[in-house]
Scaffold this active site. Structure first.
Site, PDB file in Angstrom:
ATOM      1  N   GLU A   1      -5.454  -2.883   1.030  1.00 47.74           N
ATOM      2  CA  GLU A   1      -4.704  -1.787   0.426  1.00 47.74           C
ATOM      3  C   GLU A   1      -3.448  -2.379  -0.221  1.00 47.74           C
ATOM      4  O   GLU A   1      -3.448  -2.667  -1.391  1.00 47.74           O
ATOM      5  CB  GLU A   1      -4.360  -0.716   1.462  1.00 47.74           C
TER       6      GLU A   1
ATOM      7  N   GLU B   1       1.767   2.161  11.550  1.00 43.89           N
ATOM      8  CA  GLU B   1       1.449   3.197  10.577  1.00 43.89           C
ATOM      9  C   GLU B   1       1.343   4.563  11.256  1.00 43.89           C
ATOM     10  O   GLU B   1       1.793   5.574  10.726  1.00 43.89           O
ATOM     11  CB  GLU B   1       0.102   2.863   9.909  1.00 43.89           C
TER      12      GLU B   1
END
Ligand code: BGC
Length: 907
Positions: free
Chosen positions: A490, A755
């Site tokens: 990502e 996260e």
């Protein structure tokens, strides 16, 4: 006090020290005052080449004596600057008594080349392919393996008829380059030229290579990596060829002045030669493979015989004329190796591999010293965490391999990648010959080398750990662009993450130049409709305009203006911001933001994410944008637009109140984030402020004193609580150990910010491998509160650039001591407090050329004294805690100390 006459120091241009290439419209000056003086006026002179070179020459620009306290972001208001030129500048200042300082030592800047000055061509070796067998990754699909390609080595031999007195190498790549000159690496930056939307803008770097050139034969060379341009990037498991281009290319232009005054120029063109060699592939996400047996030793030295190579040897490069894409001098901060970490533990796996713990989740790579028989293969895999069996947990990397492999040649070697970067705390080294000794294996920490600006220390180890985790998260993710995460497939410049973290980031580190670069990426990625994208640089990801993501296009420039007083960035992006505001207004009626919400991530990763109404969140951000735009318009001297945005803000505000705030101060849905946004963005009518804040506390109490905020609510949660008199609740959330909380992560060994609040738990183990990074900074946006509230390092409302400080500490919780600092554009601000023996003391340092209003909370504010025994200028209620008062002092530069009865006595 400053001994009168001491010259300004710390001169910077566009936030950089003596930049070697800068766009003329970015030239803005800043300086620091030594000692503890105030500035009442300044004078700047700019002269082509240098003061020493042309004694007595008239400056190109002399500002004359300008009555102003500004010492940052002062534009160069003279005649136009010539491209490709060196300038020196100097500054002197006057103090309030009218005494002039000495002139500063001159600083310099060099202007970027005009597009027409580029004579170089793009060169490369085309999209050659080679298959390879990647290191085994059990259970992983292997669609990517055959797409990886060897790295081109390019070289050009040329002769100089004399000694060089100045030489500048302007160089870039579509892809990544490592430049070599006569056997030396040029510069110490990695991952150059950085990531931009290569279709629109390619950055280049300029190096002073005078000392590397010789009279006679020279060799300029480069190795190219795929990087973001033609490697794997983002989450669609596709080589970036699908996004930008198929194979890396180089563009280089060397400008030399010889001793006799003649000029020489060497450019990348069809006369260069190239070949593939030891680097069999180099990919940002997948990693590198080097076969040291194929290294063409001496290839970048003069005297190298290109015909003497075996195998597929050197050949003429493919040449392509320079096209219309803009070449821009890099306004940002180079990526560098900033630190080395030694293993804290090394364990032998059952298969004989070494599993190494570096004790810190970081971004970078391993450097290994190894010696073994030719053909020995050493393989390195990287992971943030271990699985239950003590092996590397790589499921959360998705398709990213982040694995390096080396095939040894005979003899000792240092094994290290250069065109990749991995997110890891643990590494598994397989095939290492023998047993590594001390120093044989180290982790090298790699990121945009942004100077540290902030510090924090307290008597609570867990809180100091939280502070470090936040900064490590920033370091690992600020790599040319602010990314969401540094490990999985990502690593994108998500605007939402950047926006919630920008203020924390600016306190931690001097991010002005870094964000100046990225804000161009954001503008480049803006859609013709005016919608800001969800990610920048843009890939073929269509997301745009998501609330709290697109709004970064206004919030980040505002933050940079606020923290650095940078009006340049405001003016540069004013048009883009206006287009965004027009887009929002066009698409929505009735001043509620209900349409064009794009992917609409809402309060991303909140434990109760979907409970906050999307229109509420979106409208709150629209109102916030309008309020910030009014401030920015004022800063840019656009009073008319400022008034327009204030009017817009008022209309959205009443629509918000009508739609989402009830008469008893409740916000629709009652989520913590709904209250946080309503209160932070000033959308709750004044008479309901206290009661709405009470409802927020009730919502926290109902969650058993836990937060329920996601990315969007988390950053403002503690500031809202403290501003509303609930600092005690803020500390309670901060100290909370059960899920969800920051300390929950720390108790489970986190060395960065996760996260997800529940990245790992005893009950469930790892969260879904599909989205579970252990290094995402967004939830670390609580850092802002540590500086602004806990330490009290803040600015007077409406001001920017730390000329007028508001120093107002918020002691609380179980802390008896906290201290820290912030390197502002005016100089170092320090603040620290201590509670002992029923007394509260607050020590501050105000930088030169700044004034501060110091607010000391106390049970009996009238009894607070400064160290010299002086009483406060006023006493009032302390907004941070009900029932506590504060003593207010007005001070100038220097150190000050205050003490009085501790506030605990008030409760
Ligand atoms: C990223 C986030 C990002 C989000 C958008 C995720 O995949 O990791 O950080 O902001 O998508 O909701």
């Amino acid at each position: 006090m400053t001994p009168a006459g001491l010259p300004p120091v710390g001169l910077r241009c566009a936030h950089l020290h003596n930049p070697l290439a800068i766009a003329p419209d970015r030239v803005r000056f800043s300086w620091l005052l030594p000692g503890s003086g105030l500035q009442q006026a300044y004078q700047i002179q700019v002269i082509p080449n240098g003061f020493g070179l042309l004694p007595g020459a008239a400056p190109l620009w002399d500002s004359g004596q300008v009555p102003s306290a500004e010492s940052a972001d002062v534009p160069c208001d003279g005649p136009p600057l010539t491209p490709g030129r060196r300038y020196e500048w100097r500054v002197r200042v006057w103090d309030p008594a009218g005494t002039a300082s000495e002139w500063s030592a001159p600083a310099s800047f060099e202007t970027e080349l005009a597009q027409a000055d580029w004579a170089a061509s793009w060169i490369g070796l085309g999209a050659a392919r080679e298959s390879f067998t990647p290191p085994a990754q059990p259970g992983k699909p292997d669609a990517v393996a055959s797409a990886l390609r060897p790295a081109p080595y390019l070289r050009h031999s040329f002769t100089l008829a004399g000694r060089a007195v100045t030489a500048r190498l302007h160089i870039t790549a579509l892809g990544l380059y490592e430049a070599r000159l006569n056997g030396q690496r040029v510069g110490d930056a990695f991952l150059t030229p950085g990531w931009t939307d290569y279709g629109q803008r390619v950055l280049y770097q300029t190096y002073d290579v005078t000392g590397l050139l010789r009279d006679g034969e020279n060799v300029l060379g480069a190795i190219l990596g795929d990087g973001w341009y033609s490697g794997f990037v983002g989450f669609d498991a596709k080589r970036a060829g699908a996004h930008y281009g198929a194979a890396p290319e180089l563009l280089a232009q060397l400008e030399v002045t010889l001793e006799d005054g003649t000029a020489a120029r060497v450019v990348s063109d069809g006369r260069w030669q190239g070949r593939f060699a030891a680097i069999r592939h180099a990919d940002l996400l997948m990693g590198e493979r080097h076969d040291l047996r194929l290294e063409p030793h001496g290839w970048d030295f003069p005297g190298f015989d290109v015909t003497a190579c075996e195998g597929d040897g050197w050949r003429a490069v493919d040449q392509r004329p320079r096209d219309t894409r803009v070449l821009a001098a890099d306004p940002g901060v180079p990526v560098r190796v900033t630190q080395e970490l030694s293993p804290v533990a090394v364990r032998r796996g059952a298969d004989g591999s070494h599993v190494i713990d570096f004790g810190q989740n970081l971004t970078g790579w391993l450097s290994l010293r190894a010696s073994g028989p030719a053909g020995t293969s050493v393989r390195v895999r990287h992971a943030e965490v271990l699985d239950a069996g003590g092996g590397l947990y790589t499921d959360n990397l998705r398709t990213a391999r982040q694995a390096d492999e080396y095939v040894l040649a005979d003899g000792p070697a240092v094994l290290e990648p250069r065109f990749t970067v991995h997110g890891f705390r643990y590494a598994e080294v397989a095939g290492y010959p023998g047993e590594p000794g001390p120093g044989d294996i180290v982790a090298r920490v790699v990121h945009s080398d942004i100077a540290a600006a902030g510090s924090w220390e307290s008597d609570q180890a867990w809180l100091d750990q939280l502070f470090r985790n936040i900064d490590w998260g920033q370091r690992g993710n600020f790599i040319s662009v602010p990314t969401d995460c540094p490990q999985r497939d990502e690593r994108l410049g998500w605007l939402g993450d950047a926006q919630v973290f920008a203020r924390t980031a600016s306190y931690n580190r001097d991010v002005a130049a870094f964000f100046a670069k990225w804000l161009d990426d954001v503008a480049d990625a803006q859609l013709p409709s005016g919608a800001f994208p969800d990610i920048a640089p843009r890939l073929n990801f269509p997301g745009a305009a998501a609330p709290a993501w697109g709004d970064a296009g206004v919030i980040v420039p505002w933050t940079i203006w606020k923290m650095y007083g940078d009006r340049g960035v405001v003016m540069r992006h004013f048009g883009a911001m206006t287009a965004w505001m027009d887009f929002l207004e066009r698409g929505n009626s009735g001043y509620l933001r209900t349409r064009d919400l794009g992917h609409n991530y809402n309060d991303w990763l909140s434990p109760v994410s979907d409970d906050t109404p999307r229109e509420l969140l979106a409208t709150a951000y629209w109102a916030y944008d309008a309020a910030l735009m009014a401030e920015l318009a004022d800063a840019a001297g656009r009073a008319g637009e400022a008034a327009g945005y204030r009017e817009l803000r008022a209309k959205i505000g009443s629509a918000f109140a009508d739609a989402f705030v009830s008469a008893d101060g409740r916000l629709t849905s009652g989520t913590q984030t709904a209250y946080v946004l309503g209160l932070h963005m000033g959308l709750v009518p004044d008479h309901l402020l206290a009661v709405a804040a009470g409802h927020l506390v009730d919502a926290i109490r109902a969650a058993d004193w836990h937060l329920t905020t996601g990315f969007v609510g988390v950053g403002y949660l503690l500031p809202v609580l403290s501003s509303a008199g609930h600092t005690d609740v803020a500390y309670r959330l901060l100290a909370q150990r059960t899920f969800p909380s920051w300390r929950y992560m720390i108790d489970r060994g986190a060395t960065t910010i996760w996260e997800r609040w529940d990245g790992w738990s005893e009950e469930r183990g790892f969260q879904s491998a599909w989205m579970n990074s252990f290094n995402h900074y967004a939830l670390g946006s609580v850092g802002e509160w540590l500086y602004r509230f806990a330490l009290g390092i803040d600015q007077a409302p409406g001001t920017a650039g730390f000329g007028r400080l508001l120093l107002r500490p918020h002691p609380g919780g179980s802390l008896d001591r906290a201290e820290g600092s912030y390197q502002s554009v005016r100089g170092l601000v320090r603040a620290g407090w201590e509670r002992a023996g029923g007394r509260f003391s607050y020590r501050v340092e105000v930088p030169p050329n700044a004034r501060a209003s110091v607010h000391v909370p106390s049970a009996a504010a009238a009894q607070v004294r400064d160290a010299a025994g002086g009483p406060p200028v006023s006493v009032g209620a302390f907004p941070g805690l009900r029932g506590v008062s504060e003593a207010v002092f007005q001070v100038g530069p220097g150190r000050h100390e205050f003490s009085g009865p501790d506030l605990r006595a008030a409760r």
